[in-house]
Design a protein around this motif. Structure first.
Motif, PDB file in Angstrom:
ATOM      1  N   GLN A  57       0.766  -1.153  -0.122  1.00  0.00           N
ATOM      2  CA  GLN A  57      -0.101  -0.038   0.072  1.00  0.00           C
ATOM      3  C   GLN A  57       0.989   0.919  -0.239  1.00  0.00           C
ATOM      4  O   GLN A  57       0.466   2.874  -0.387  1.00  0.00           O
ATOM      5  CB  GLN A  57      -0.869   0.335   1.108  1.00  0.00           C
ATOM      6  CG  GLN A  57      -2.224  -1.186   1.683  1.00  0.00           C
ATOM      7  CD  GLN A  57      -2.783  -0.987   2.469  1.00  0.00           C
ATOM      8  OE1 GLN A  57      -2.165  -0.686   3.685  1.00  0.00           O
ATOM      9  NE2 GLN A  57      -4.179  -1.739   2.387  1.00  0.00           N
ATOM     10  N   ASP A  69      -8.634  -2.492  -1.144  1.00  0.00           N
ATOM     11  CA  ASP A  69      -7.738  -1.890  -1.405  1.00  0.00           C
ATOM     12  C   ASP A  69      -8.469  -0.853  -1.718  1.00  0.00           C
ATOM     13  O   ASP A  69      -9.043  -1.480  -3.210  1.00  0.00           O
ATOM     14  CB  ASP A  69      -5.786  -1.798  -1.400  1.00  0.00           C
ATOM     15  CG  ASP A  69      -5.505  -2.563  -0.003  1.00  0.00           C
ATOM     16  OD1 ASP A  69      -5.829  -2.463   0.272  1.00  0.00           O
ATOM     17  OD2 ASP A  69      -4.422  -2.720  -0.548  1.00  0.00           O
ATOM     18  N   PRO A 215      -7.340   7.618  -1.111  1.00  0.00           N
ATOM     19  CA  PRO A 215      -8.242   6.875  -0.039  1.00  0.00           C
ATOM     20  C   PRO A 215      -7.629   6.930   1.281  1.00  0.00           C
ATOM     21  O   PRO A 215      -7.933   6.903   2.263  1.00  0.00           O
ATOM     22  CB  PRO A 215      -7.521   5.272  -0.394  1.00  0.00           C
ATOM     23  CG  PRO A 215      -7.562   5.895  -1.934  1.00  0.00           C
ATOM     24  CD  PRO A 215      -7.131   7.045  -1.845  1.00  0.00           C
ATOM     25  N   ASN A 216      -6.622   7.143   1.463  1.00  0.00           N
ATOM     26  CA  ASN A 216      -5.769   7.310   3.366  1.00  0.00           C
ATOM     27  C   ASN A 216      -6.034   8.605   3.637  1.00  0.00           C
ATOM     28  O   ASN A 216      -6.556   8.664   5.128  1.00  0.00           O
ATOM     29  CB  ASN A 216      -4.314   7.903   2.949  1.00  0.00           C
ATOM     30  CG  ASN A 216      -3.628   9.358   2.173  1.00  0.00           C
ATOM     31  OD1 ASN A 216      -4.689   9.467   1.669  1.00  0.00           O
ATOM     32  ND2 ASN A 216      -2.480   8.723   2.231  1.00  0.00           N
ATOM     33  N   GLN A 222      -5.421   2.209   4.187  1.00  0.00           N
ATOM     34  CA  GLN A 222      -5.649   2.356   2.440  1.00  0.00           C
ATOM     35  C   GLN A 222      -4.849   2.639   1.595  1.00  0.00           C
ATOM     36  O   GLN A 222      -3.483   3.326   2.718  1.00  0.00           O
ATOM     37  CB  GLN A 222      -6.936   2.852   2.684  1.00  0.00           C
ATOM     38  CG  GLN A 222      -8.413   2.321   2.684  1.00  0.00           C
ATOM     39  CD  GLN A 222      -8.788   1.453   2.290  1.00  0.00           C
ATOM     40  OE1 GLN A 222      -8.122   1.317   0.937  1.00  0.00           O
ATOM     41  NE2 GLN A 222      -9.374   0.610   2.756  1.00  0.00           N
ATOM     42  N   ASN A 253     -13.393   0.493  -4.501  1.00  0.00           N
ATOM     43  CA  ASN A 253     -12.371  -0.581  -5.225  1.00  0.00           C
ATOM     44  C   ASN A 253     -12.224  -1.625  -6.105  1.00  0.00           C
ATOM     45  O   ASN A 253     -12.999  -1.606  -6.060  1.00  0.00           O
ATOM     46  CB  ASN A 253     -12.321  -1.874  -3.293  1.00  0.00           C
ATOM     47  CG  ASN A 253     -13.582  -2.640  -3.282  1.00  0.00           C
ATOM     48  OD1 ASN A 253     -14.002  -2.752  -3.977  1.00  0.00           O
ATOM     49  ND2 ASN A 253     -13.950  -2.592  -1.989  1.00  0.00           N
TER      50      ASN A 253
END
Length: 358
Positions: A57, A69, A215-216, A222, A253
């Motif tokens: 990741q 993910d 996403p993070n 993620q 995802n």
């Protein structure tokens, strides 16, 4: 609990043989072309033939890739916006020939006269003669655009349409992100709902968990995006992503995006209960080179026709290629944006196409 059971059921339909068929080759390409995390799938209208998520990741970390993910789609968002628009036209909520200033007359007087007659169809097919704008543009800045998410998009397009710059010469089509920002605003006005709400409603119908932004930001566990130097992108909210929500800000995802892609294939083959085969074909192939969110081309080696789109939002790369003639689609995601990574993905795509008769 229902979502977990559905996901388990979804994975149970994947043939284990196909699931590993090209995994080792994908891993070779991932390493050779310096891709921290590579995800890919091959689907037909009714089956997932292969699906793999490989690597890490975050570059030089121990955070291993996982099947659920989330990746930023970038401009592949435009295919989702176009599908939502097509369903709203079908429902009579808006028309293809609805002009932007029919819905936002208060903005017309100060806007560039060159775009007075531009329609929803023009925006979604890149036929609106407006210049490009993306995340890297310095103006306007955050201080100039106020309000909540919807208000910011309204203020942004108001600012953009006031600019006197027009395209220098006539073209067949104009690849401009603000075209889809304007289209998103039209869908918001026609429905009285935010773009985010429209996407979430679609996700509920398709059992897909669409999100927005990096996403993070909402979950540091993620995938992190990476630039060409493999520098991870910090989990910060980028205000420009919101301005471009309907042009390039959705995340999802791989298993969920398989569902969206399969729905497109089903529609192209006349198997949709929502839109006709003719409507899907118009969406993908109604105009030369670029239609409603979809590029199209003839594969030089196979002679087969594809509709496709790709995303390159700064720190991710995404690709989806659909060939209705062989009932196959190829999806590739990476959490890095670089020329080297793009070469690796295109090499792997060509190998998959050859293997599956595309």
């Amino acid at each position: 609990m229902k979502k977990i059971l559905f996901f388990a059921l979804f994975l149970s339909f994947i043939n284990p043989f196909y699931g590993q068929k090209n995994g080792s080759r994908a891993e070779e390409i991932r390493k050779q072309y310096k891709i921290p995390e590579l995800a890919y799938a091959v689907v037909s209208s009714d089956s997932v033939l292969e699906i793999e998520v490989l690597g890490f990741q975050r570059y030089k970390s121990s955070h291993k890739a996982k099947i659920n993910d989330i990746f930023r789609l970038g401009s592949i968002t435009k295919t989702i916006t176009s599908y939502i628009a097509t369903t709203l036209v079908k429902e009579g909520k808006i028309k293809w020939n609805t002009k932007f200033f029919d819905l936002y007359p208060e903005l017309k007087a100060e806007s560039n006269p060159e775009i007075y007659n531009v329609t929803l169809q023009d925006f979604l097919t890149f036929r609106a003669p407006i210049p490009t704008w993306s995340y890297g543009n310095e103006t306007p800045n955050q201080q100039e655009i106020k309000g909540n998410n919807q208000e910011q998009r309204y203020e942004f397009i108001s600012w953009f349409f006031k600019q006197k710059q027009i395209v220098s010469e006539k073209q067949e089509w104009y690849g401009s992100n603000p075209s889809f920002v304007a289209a998103g605003l039209m869908l918001e006005k026609a429905t009285g709902k935010s773009y985010e709400s429209l996407v979430q409603e679609l996700g509920k119908k398709l059992n897909i968990n669409f999100g927005f932004g990096q996403p993070n930001v909402t979950d540091i566990n993620q995938p992190w995006g990476h630039d060409e130097n493999l520098k991870p992108e910090k989990s910060l909210v980028n205000y420009k992503l919101n301005w471009l929500s309907s042009a390039g800000n959705i995340n999802v995802n791989l298993p969920d995006f398989c569902k969206f892609t399969q729905m497109q294939l089903q529609g192209l083959l006349g198997k949709s209960k929502v839109l006709s085969e003719e409507e899907f074909n118009k969406m993908h192939f109604g105009f030369p080179e670029f239609s409603f969110g979809w590029y199209s081309e003839i594969n030089e080696k196979s002679g087969l026709k594809y509709s496709f789109h790709y995303g390159n939002p700064g720190t991710f790369l995404t690709k989806v290629y659909i060939c209705k003639d062989i009932d196959k689609a190829f999806i590739l995601f990476a959490n890095v944006q670089s020329e080297e990574a793009d070469k690796g993905l295109m090499l792997f795509l060509a190998e998959l196409q050859k293997q599956y008769g595309g």
